[in-house]
Design a protein around this motif. Structure first.
Motif, mmCIF file in Angstrom:
data_model
loop_
_atom_site.group_PDB
_atom_site.id
_atom_site.type_symbol
_atom_site.label_atom_id
_atom_site.label_comp_id
_atom_site.label_asym_id
_atom_site.label_seq_id
_atom_site.Cartn_x
_atom_site.Cartn_y
_atom_site.Cartn_z
ATOM 1 N N HIS A 11 26.415 -7.328 1.572
ATOM 2 C CA HIS A 11 27.821 -7.613 1.277
ATOM 3 C C HIS A 11 28.504 -8.488 2.326
ATOM 4 O O HIS A 11 29.691 -8.772 2.194
ATOM 5 C CB HIS A 11 28.591 -6.290 1.146
ATOM 6 N N GLN A 12 27.776 -8.944 3.348
ATOM 7 C CA GLN A 12 28.449 -9.685 4.408
ATOM 8 C C GLN A 12 28.636 -11.163 4.077
ATOM 9 O O GLN A 12 29.296 -11.890 4.828
ATOM 10 C CB GLN A 12 27.696 -9.524 5.723
ATOM 11 N N GLN A 13 28.056 -11.599 2.945
ATOM 12 C CA GLN A 13 28.235 -12.968 2.462
ATOM 13 C C GLN A 13 28.391 -12.920 0.943
ATOM 14 O O GLN A 13 28.096 -11.904 0.322
ATOM 15 C CB GLN A 13 27.045 -13.849 2.859
ATOM 16 N N PRO A 14 28.859 -14.009 0.319
ATOM 17 C CA PRO A 14 29.090 -13.997 -1.131
ATOM 18 C C PRO A 14 27.838 -13.609 -1.919
ATOM 19 O O PRO A 14 26.723 -14.015 -1.579
ATOM 20 C CB PRO A 14 29.506 -15.437 -1.433
ATOM 21 N N GLU A 15 28.051 -12.844 -2.970
ATOM 22 C CA GLU A 15 26.971 -12.376 -3.835
ATOM 23 C C GLU A 15 27.090 -13.021 -5.207
ATOM 24 O O GLU A 15 28.192 -13.318 -5.666
ATOM 25 C CB GLU A 15 27.027 -10.857 -3.971
ATOM 26 N N THR A 29 28.671 -30.701 -0.033
ATOM 27 C CA THR A 29 29.213 -29.405 0.365
ATOM 28 C C THR A 29 30.568 -29.126 -0.271
ATOM 29 O O THR A 29 30.818 -28.011 -0.748
ATOM 30 C CB THR A 29 29.340 -29.349 1.901
ATOM 31 N N ASP A 30 31.444 -30.104 -0.275
ATOM 32 C CA ASP A 30 32.814 -29.885 -0.744
ATOM 33 C C ASP A 30 32.889 -29.560 -2.223
ATOM 34 O O ASP A 30 33.912 -29.062 -2.690
ATOM 35 C CB ASP A 30 33.680 -31.112 -0.450
ATOM 36 N N ARG A 31 31.851 -29.828 -2.971
ATOM 37 C CA ARG A 31 31.849 -29.554 -4.405
ATOM 38 C C ARG A 31 31.331 -28.160 -4.732
ATOM 39 O O ARG A 31 31.343 -27.758 -5.896
ATOM 40 C CB ARG A 31 30.989 -30.588 -5.144
ATOM 41 N N MET A 32 30.863 -27.436 -3.734
ATOM 42 C CA MET A 32 30.222 -26.146 -3.983
ATOM 43 C C MET A 32 31.228 -24.999 -3.985
ATOM 44 O O MET A 32 32.201 -24.999 -3.245
ATOM 45 C CB MET A 32 29.147 -25.882 -2.925
ATOM 46 N N GLU A 33 30.961 -24.029 -4.838
ATOM 47 C CA GLU A 33 31.772 -22.813 -4.909
ATOM 48 C C GLU A 33 30.850 -21.601 -5.051
ATOM 49 O O GLU A 33 30.128 -21.507 -6.049
ATOM 50 C CB GLU A 33 32.726 -22.879 -6.090
ATOM 51 N N PRO A 34 30.835 -20.735 -4.035
ATOM 52 C CA PRO A 34 31.626 -20.768 -2.809
ATOM 53 C C PRO A 34 31.122 -21.841 -1.842
ATOM 54 O O PRO A 34 29.970 -22.260 -1.930
ATOM 55 C CB PRO A 34 31.414 -19.374 -2.222
ATOM 56 N N ARG A 35 31.974 -22.254 -0.944
ATOM 57 C CA ARG A 35 31.591 -23.245 0.058
ATOM 58 C C ARG A 35 30.620 -22.599 1.049
ATOM 59 O O ARG A 35 30.842 -21.479 1.503
ATOM 60 C CB ARG A 35 32.835 -23.746 0.794
ATOM 61 N N VAL A 235 18.639 -20.080 0.134
ATOM 62 C CA VAL A 235 19.781 -20.374 1.005
ATOM 63 C C VAL A 235 20.753 -21.254 0.230
ATOM 64 O O VAL A 235 20.341 -22.238 -0.412
ATOM 65 C CB VAL A 235 19.349 -21.076 2.306
ATOM 66 N N TRP A 236 22.031 -20.940 0.299
ATOM 67 C CA TRP A 236 23.061 -21.634 -0.467
ATOM 68 C C TRP A 236 23.435 -22.941 0.233
ATOM 69 O O TRP A 236 24.264 -22.972 1.128
ATOM 70 C CB TRP A 236 24.272 -20.721 -0.622
ATOM 71 N N THR A 237 22.784 -24.021 -0.169
ATOM 72 C CA THR A 237 23.008 -25.345 0.411
ATOM 73 C C THR A 237 23.264 -26.340 -0.721
ATOM 74 O O THR A 237 22.981 -26.054 -1.885
ATOM 75 C CB THR A 237 21.786 -25.812 1.217
ATOM 76 N N GLY A 251 19.558 -16.474 -5.799
ATOM 77 C CA GLY A 251 19.389 -15.521 -4.710
ATOM 78 C C GLY A 251 19.332 -14.071 -5.137
ATOM 79 O O GLY A 251 18.964 -13.206 -4.338
ATOM 80 N N LYS A 252 19.660 -13.781 -6.375
ATOM 81 C CA LYS A 252 19.710 -12.385 -6.829
ATOM 82 C C LYS A 252 18.335 -11.734 -6.786
ATOM 83 O O LYS A 252 18.218 -10.506 -6.684
ATOM 84 C CB LYS A 252 20.292 -12.314 -8.239
ATOM 85 N N GLN A 253 17.270 -12.542 -6.859
ATOM 86 C CA GLN A 253 15.915 -12.000 -6.886
ATOM 87 C C GLN A 253 15.471 -11.427 -5.547
ATOM 88 O O GLN A 253 14.493 -10.686 -5.483
ATOM 89 C CB GLN A 253 14.928 -13.082 -7.341
ATOM 90 N N SER A 254 16.158 -11.760 -4.462
ATOM 91 C CA SER A 254 15.745 -11.231 -3.161
ATOM 92 C C SER A 254 16.102 -9.749 -3.067
ATOM 93 O O SER A 254 17.039 -9.284 -3.720
ATOM 94 C CB SER A 254 16.432 -12.006 -2.030
ATOM 95 N N PRO A 255 15.366 -8.974 -2.272
ATOM 96 C CA PRO A 255 15.686 -7.552 -2.135
ATOM 97 C C PRO A 255 17.128 -7.286 -1.716
ATOM 98 O O PRO A 255 17.700 -6.257 -2.097
ATOM 99 C CB PRO A 255 14.690 -7.084 -1.079
ATOM 100 N N LEU A 256 17.731 -8.182 -0.943
ATOM 101 C CA LEU A 256 19.129 -8.001 -0.566
ATOM 102 C C LEU A 256 20.092 -8.448 -1.663
ATOM 103 O O LEU A 256 21.300 -8.274 -1.533
ATOM 104 C CB LEU A 256 19.441 -8.753 0.736
ATOM 105 N N GLY A 257 19.563 -9.043 -2.720
ATOM 106 C CA GLY A 257 20.368 -9.312 -3.903
ATOM 107 C C GLY A 257 21.289 -10.511 -3.810
ATOM 108 O O GLY A 257 22.181 -10.672 -4.641
ATOM 109 N N ARG A 258 21.097 -11.363 -2.830
ATOM 110 C CA ARG A 258 21.949 -12.549 -2.694
ATOM 111 C C ARG A 258 21.215 -13.630 -1.928
ATOM 112 O O ARG A 258 20.194 -13.378 -1.274
ATOM 113 C CB ARG A 258 23.244 -12.212 -1.956
#
Length: 294
Positions: A11-15, A29-35, A235-237, A251-258
């Motif tokens: 939960h420490q970063q966007p899910e 970068t500026d077009r991404m949501e979340p940034r 990684v969200w890039t 990223g949902k497929q990772s054990p941490l879910g994001r």
């Protein structure tokens, strides 16, 4: 958040889910949501790389920007490479490095060309006099959901020349300028061990980077130059909405879910570049959100 100030890593970063989005390559970068978070408001340096002279390929955005920011806040000067069409992205990285009080040297280029790799090394030596840390981070990928049959030779050539040729040339050319105690850090991927069929050519190169890293480490141990790699998971890039379909659940497929944020990769690079990692070479630091790797 717990009483100690720690937080569940999920939960420490966007899910996900994220808003539906796609972009033209190389992505912006500026077009991404979340940034993406590169550590702008969170990374605190402690002088671990004071006065080191560093080269980071693909340093304009994503993991490269996060590493450049962290290196600068740890006291390092940074030469960063980027594609000419990423000029705006690179300017932001330059701003972050200079804001940290360090020298930034932006070099628009394409590492698919041997002569351009030579130019990068020559520029670094002209500006810094040496190269203490070389980070081979630049990469190209493009999803092909139909797998092998759908990968054109032009794409295969670009993937291999960007991900492997550029790394090979830069290591070879930079080595005479890397002093004892210096290091090379390559960026591989979870794809090296768990390849996705739609990223077959990209995954192949990431597996080769693991082998190259471990072999080169043995080659350079006597010279006092360490060679390691970081293997990120999702990684969200900017490369994600520019090269993958269906980013809503990325990223949902990772054990941490994001997915990770770029800022979460940078500390691994800082550690491997630092003197504290002096006994660590031929290692792959896995930062996969819990996906077990060999």
């Amino acid at each position: 958040m717990s009483e100690s100030g720690t937080e569940h890593p999920k939960h420490q970063q966007p899910e996900p889910p994220f808003p539906s989005q796609d972009d033209e390559h190389p992505g912006y970068t500026d077009r991404m949501e979340p940034r993406p978070d590169h550590g702008e408001d969170s990374y605190r340096g402690s002088g671990r790389l004071q006065d080191r002279k560093t080269v980071i390929t693909g340093g304009d955005s994503g993991i490269g920007r996060a590493v450049a920011l962290a290196f600068a806040r740890e006291g390092a000067d940074v030469l960063l490479t980027y594609l000419p069409e990423e000029e705006g992205e690179a300017r932001e990285t330059v701003r972050l490095v200079e804001e940290a009080g360090r020298k930034a040297v932006p070099v628009p280029t394409d590492i698919r060309e041997e002569s351009e790799c030579r130019r990068i090394v020559d520029k670094a030596v002209d500006e810094f006099g040496r190269i203490d840390v070389l980070v081979n981070n630049a990469a190209y990928q493009m999803s092909r959901p139909d797998g092998l049959d759908a990968i054109p030779t032009e794409q295969f050539d670009r993937v291999v020349r960007t991900n492997l040729y550029g790394m090979f040339w830069l290591c070879k050319m930079a080595l005479p300028h890397i002093p004892e105690g210096g290091s090379i850090i390559n960026t591989t991927s979870v794809q090296a061990y768990k390849p996705s069929p739609h990223l077959l050519d990209y995954a192949m190169t990431k597996g080769a980077i693991v082998t190259f890293t471990q072999g080169l480490a043995g080659n350079l141990a006597e010279r006092g130059v360490r060679v390691n790699a970081v293997a990120p998971g999702p990684v969200w890039t900017p490369l994600i909405p520019a090269t993958l379909p269906d980013t809503e659940e990325f990223g949902k497929q990772s054990p941490l879910g994001r997915a990770a944020q770029p800022a979460e990769m940078a500390p691994a690079f800082v550690f491997l570049a630092s003197q504290e990692a002096g006994y660590i070479t031929a290692e792959i630091v896995n930062a996969t959100g819990g996906t077990p790797l060999p």
